[in-house]
Design a protein around this motif. Sequence first.
Motif, PDB file in Angstrom:
ATOM      1  N   MET A  53       0.881  -1.120  -0.188  1.00 53.60           N
ATOM      2  CA  MET A  53       0.014   0.051   0.037  1.00 53.60           C
ATOM      3  C   MET A  53       0.526   1.434  -0.374  1.00 53.60           C
ATOM      4  O   MET A  53       0.503   2.578   0.100  1.00 53.60           O
ATOM      5  CB  MET A  53      -0.551   0.030   1.760  1.00 53.60           C
ATOM      6  CG  MET A  53      -1.817  -0.819   1.130  1.00 53.60           C
ATOM      7  SD  MET A  53      -3.038  -1.449  -0.026  1.00 53.60           S
ATOM      8  CE  MET A  53      -4.140  -0.010  -0.314  1.00 53.60           C
ATOM      9  N   SER A  54       2.501   1.259   0.293  1.00 52.06           N
ATOM     10  CA  SER A  54       3.016   2.747  -0.056  1.00 52.06           C
ATOM     11  C   SER A  54       3.448   2.996  -1.251  1.00 52.06           C
ATOM     12  O   SER A  54       3.718   3.140  -1.329  1.00 52.06           O
ATOM     13  CB  SER A  54       4.348   2.196   0.947  1.00 52.06           C
ATOM     14  OG  SER A  54       5.241   1.261   0.170  1.00 52.06           O
ATOM     15  N   ASP A  55       3.399   1.962  -2.049  1.00 59.08           N
ATOM     16  CA  ASP A  55       3.469   2.241  -3.628  1.00 59.08           C
ATOM     17  C   ASP A  55       2.410   3.627  -3.896  1.00 59.08           C
ATOM     18  O   ASP A  55       1.125   3.796  -3.643  1.00 59.08           O
ATOM     19  CB  ASP A  55       2.812   1.340  -4.456  1.00 59.08           C
ATOM     20  CG  ASP A  55       3.428   1.339  -5.865  1.00 59.08           C
ATOM     21  OD1 ASP A  55       3.442   2.280  -6.564  1.00 59.08           O
ATOM     22  OD2 ASP A  55       3.949   0.238  -6.348  1.00 59.08           O
ATOM     23  N   PRO A  56       3.161   4.461  -4.548  1.00 60.60           N
ATOM     24  CA  PRO A  56       2.143   5.661  -4.543  1.00 60.60           C
ATOM     25  C   PRO A  56       1.372   5.587  -5.509  1.00 60.60           C
ATOM     26  O   PRO A  56       0.528   6.749  -5.721  1.00 60.60           O
ATOM     27  CB  PRO A  56       3.659   6.959  -5.253  1.00 60.60           C
ATOM     28  CG  PRO A  56       4.876   6.211  -5.237  1.00 60.60           C
ATOM     29  CD  PRO A  56       4.794   4.478  -4.939  1.00 60.60           C
ATOM     30  N   GLU A  57       1.001   4.482  -6.716  1.00 57.75           N
ATOM     31  CA  GLU A  57       0.261   3.572  -7.729  1.00 57.75           C
ATOM     32  C   GLU A  57      -1.441   4.153  -6.573  1.00 57.75           C
ATOM     33  O   GLU A  57      -2.392   4.309  -6.675  1.00 57.75           O
ATOM     34  CB  GLU A  57       0.161   2.750  -8.208  1.00 57.75           C
ATOM     35  CG  GLU A  57      -0.500   2.420  -9.113  1.00 57.75           C
ATOM     36  CD  GLU A  57       0.136   1.793 -10.087  1.00 57.75           C
ATOM     37  OE1 GLU A  57      -1.299   0.840 -10.968  1.00 57.75           O
ATOM     38  OE2 GLU A  57       0.942   1.338  -9.971  1.00 57.75           O
ATOM     39  N   PHE A  58      -0.741   3.152  -4.904  1.00 60.74           N
ATOM     40  CA  PHE A  58      -2.087   3.194  -3.992  1.00 60.74           C
ATOM     41  C   PHE A  58      -2.032   3.902  -3.432  1.00 60.74           C
ATOM     42  O   PHE A  58      -2.739   3.843  -2.486  1.00 60.74           O
ATOM     43  CB  PHE A  58      -1.247   1.923  -3.407  1.00 60.74           C
ATOM     44  CG  PHE A  58      -1.384   0.626  -4.884  1.00 60.74           C
ATOM     45  CD1 PHE A  58      -3.075   0.407  -5.710  1.00 60.74           C
ATOM     46  CD2 PHE A  58      -1.175   0.208  -4.772  1.00 60.74           C
ATOM     47  CE1 PHE A  58      -2.651  -0.522  -6.052  1.00 60.74           C
ATOM     48  CE2 PHE A  58      -0.648  -0.856  -5.978  1.00 60.74           C
ATOM     49  CZ  PHE A  58      -1.275  -1.561  -6.954  1.00 60.74           C
TER      50      PHE A  58
END
Length: 149
Positions: free
Chosen positions: A1-6
């Motif tokens: 969830m830390s991915d910028p996409e999410f």
Amino acid sequence: MSDPEFSKTQYHAVAGTYDTQEGLYVPSNDLFQLSFGNNWTDAIENFKDAIEKVKVIALKTLIKQGNIWIAEAGQSDFTARLIKAIQLDLPEINVSKRIHVIQHSDWNENPTSTESLQFVKENSNDQKISDGNTVGNGTPGFRDPEYTY
């Protein structure tokens, strides 16, 4: 969830969502804290309070016309009680179109109470995917006796 996409995805994890289970329950609070920060609830500590806390979060999303996605990594008893609580507060919501449940494991479904499992299947967009514990079906095969990592 830390991915910028999410980064705009709202999420909340719940530990200990089982009702009946053979074998030892292994508390994962340290892992949940590390993984989810303050975005998680411990249902083992107080099941009823956990339902209430998650219901409040879900209601905010539903009122804003969002949908709820539940990735079950355990039995469906918590999900059944959550959906019932949501229905009491928002009876006009079509939960079978707005709450999506993804279950990957027969092992998780088997100890779920018959009533809870049937309720979830009838009152959500319940989807069964390949069993992530089974070897050779394109999933991680978490119950592989030869797994050594």
